[in-house]
Design a protein around this motif. Structure first.
Motif, PDB file in Angstrom:
ATOM      1  N   GLU A 171       0.732  -1.181  -0.125  1.00 49.78           N
ATOM      2  CA  GLU A 171       0.152   0.072  -0.086  1.00 49.78           C
ATOM      3  C   GLU A 171       1.003   1.180   0.112  1.00 49.78           C
ATOM      4  OE1 GLU A 171      -4.154   0.978   2.243  1.00 49.78           O
ATOM      5  OE2 GLU A 171      -2.206   1.069   3.551  1.00 49.78           O
ATOM      6  N   ILE A 172       0.466   2.270  -0.745  1.00 46.72           N
ATOM      7  CA  ILE A 172       1.370   3.388  -1.150  1.00 46.72           C
ATOM      8  C   ILE A 172       0.679   4.659  -0.367  1.00 46.72           C
ATOM      9  CG2 ILE A 172       2.350   5.167  -2.503  1.00 46.72           C
ATOM     10  CD1 ILE A 172       3.125   2.641  -4.425  1.00 46.72           C
ATOM     11  N   ASP A 173       1.372   5.179   0.713  1.00 41.89           N
ATOM     12  CA  ASP A 173       0.782   6.576   1.052  1.00 41.89           C
ATOM     13  C   ASP A 173       1.163   7.676   0.308  1.00 41.89           C
ATOM     14  OD1 ASP A 173      -0.421   5.031   3.308  1.00 41.89           O
ATOM     15  OD2 ASP A 173       1.454   5.604   4.412  1.00 41.89           O
ATOM     16  N   GLU A 174       2.375   7.846  -0.245  1.00 39.38           N
ATOM     17  CA  GLU A 174       2.648   8.807  -1.107  1.00 39.38           C
ATOM     18  C   GLU A 174       3.769   8.496  -2.031  1.00 39.38           C
ATOM     19  OE1 GLU A 174       4.539  13.626  -0.925  1.00 39.38           O
ATOM     20  OE2 GLU A 174       3.466  12.557   0.829  1.00 39.38           O
ATOM     21  N   LEU A 175       3.514   8.914  -3.253  1.00 39.39           N
ATOM     22  CA  LEU A 175       4.715   8.886  -4.387  1.00 39.39           C
ATOM     23  C   LEU A 175       5.413  10.308  -4.310  1.00 39.39           C
ATOM     24  CD1 LEU A 175       2.980   6.712  -7.062  1.00 39.39           C
ATOM     25  CD2 LEU A 175       4.731   5.994  -5.570  1.00 39.39           C
TER      26      LEU A 175
END
Length: 424
Positions: A171-175
């Motif tokens: 799961e990605i919070d921020e790129l």
């Protein structure tokens, strides 16, 4: 593969020089409005690599602003791919010309945005790339591919983002794209001078437009130029650099293919650069609308931004007076594949001393040029394939990064990329 390369400025010159070491194409035509610039690049290739390599290149004169001319030149040389290496204001004409010629298309900067509110606000104007994505159906129907935003930023950072999503995170919070450098340019006496390492025309466009931020719950919103300053610590000796929000294509590309809660782009400009840009804006010198100016031949109409560009050194020319490194990458935060919190910075560093020695190209333009050549090679081999208008995120990142890092003696590009785990 037969490539029409439109533009023989700093990046176009570097693309041709990098391609000269590869054998995946049958012909590469270096085209420019001033054909002598293309001829200069070809002369360098001949001098460095010999007549046999140079025989796979040609030069042509082209008006990038006329889609019919772009089509005619592409058809004349039987181009299978049109590589756009000029300023983004020419995207519409080259984009249309390539499609009419039945060729695939690549660029490193997408169609321009139109003014939208600078205060935090839902984005209501035309976004970067909107004009190109609106034509995706035409490209799909023609069975052709337009690979957009395939430079370094956008481009390599988007490849890194896809790799992180596929291989490193559940799961990605921020790129968070983060770009910084410790480059210094001096005059002949050794005094540091103001000399942008990339097209000032493009830099003004990016930096003075309201930056765009993606948030999953709100979509694309805008924020004031140079907002949310933060100090980011760049690797390989570059160190801490203050970065600020800037309008850039990654924020418009990544959410189309990658699931992330937030996407941002911050650029390490430095206070002097920001001050110069703000003064240009205050004086109206960032305008692209022609104004009447006195000259020896009477009144002429010129765009103030073009005057600014004409007074500064060509970015391709400052390499011999430049020292330092530039870094491009993406800082990814979220939940790792093992379920634990994770922060990773994936990056590539380009050293001006090395790029000047190997290619006689300064490091910023060389780093930009590297990635479309790798992409073209993957397309030539059928490793990457697609139809319509696609960004780098639409393709598997692993073949790209493997080819990029593999030693030249083993058929790769010999460009190591880095991955730093940082405290979560």
């Amino acid at each position: 593969m037969r490539i029409l390369l439109v533009g023989a400025g700093g990046v176009g010159d570097a693309i041709a020089k990098i391609a000269a070491r590869r054998d995946f194409f049958e012909l590469l035509v270096i085209a420019d409005y001033d054909e002598s610039r293309a001829e200069r690049t070809l002369a360098w290739i001949r001098g460095r690599h010999g007549d046999e390599v140079a025989s796979r290149f040609d030069t042509a004169q082209i008006d990038a602003g006329d889609p019919y001319v772009v089509t005619a030149v592409a058809l004349e040389y039987g181009a299978t791919h049109v590589m756009n290496a000029v300023e983004p204001k020419f995207v519409p004409s080259i984009f249309a010309g390539a499609l009419a010629a039945g060729a695939d298309y690549l660029d490193m900067a997408m169609s321009l945005s139109e003014p939208h509110p600078s205060e935090p606000h839902s984005l209501t104007g035309v976004k970067l790339g909107d004009d190109q994505f609106a034509q995706a159906g035409d490209w799909e129907a023609a069975g052709r591919l337009a690979l957009v935003g395939m430079g370094v930023e956008p481009g390599l950072s988007d490849v890194f983002a896809r790799y992180a999503a596929d291989r490193l995170f559940s799961e990605i919070d921020e790129l968070g794209v983060r770009d910084g450098a410790n480059l210094v340019v001096t005059d002949e006496e050794g005094t540091e001078i103001f000399a942008p390492s990339f097209s000032i025309w493009t830099t003004i466009e990016e930096c003075l437009n309201p930056p765009v931020i993606w948030e999953k719950h709100a979509g694309w919103t805008t924020t004031p130029p140079f907002s949310e300053p933060e100090v980011f610590d760049f690797p390989e000796g570059i160190g801490p650099v203050e970065c600020v929000n800037v309008e850039h294509e990654e924020v418009l590309l990544m959410p189309r293919w990658i699931d992330a809660k937030r996407v941002t782009f911050k650029y390490g400009l430095g206070s002097e650069f920001i001050n110069v840009l703000q003064v240009l804006h205050r004086l109206g010198l960032d305008s692209v609308s022609p104004v009447a100016v006195r000259s020896d031949d009477g009144r002429v109409h010129v765009a103030p931004r073009d005057v600014v560009a004409a007074t500064l050194p060509e970015p391709a020319s400052i390499g011999p007076r430049m020292t330092g490194k530039t870094c491009a990458g993406v800082w990814v935060t979220g939940t790792g594949a093992d379920g634990a919190p994770r922060e990773v910075y994936l990056y590539h560093v380009s050293d001006n001393e090395w790029t000047m020695r190997e290619y006689e190209s300064q490091c910023v333009v060389w780093q930009t040029a590297l990635n479309p050549v790798i992409a073209l090679e993957l397309l030539a081999g059928g490793v990457w394939a697609g139809r319509g208008v696609l960004g780098p995120e639409a393709f598997d990142a692993v073949p790209f990064l493997e080819l990029m890092a593999r030693p030249e003696a083993e058929g790769g590009y010999g460009q190591a990329w880095g991955m730093e785990d940082r405290a979560a």
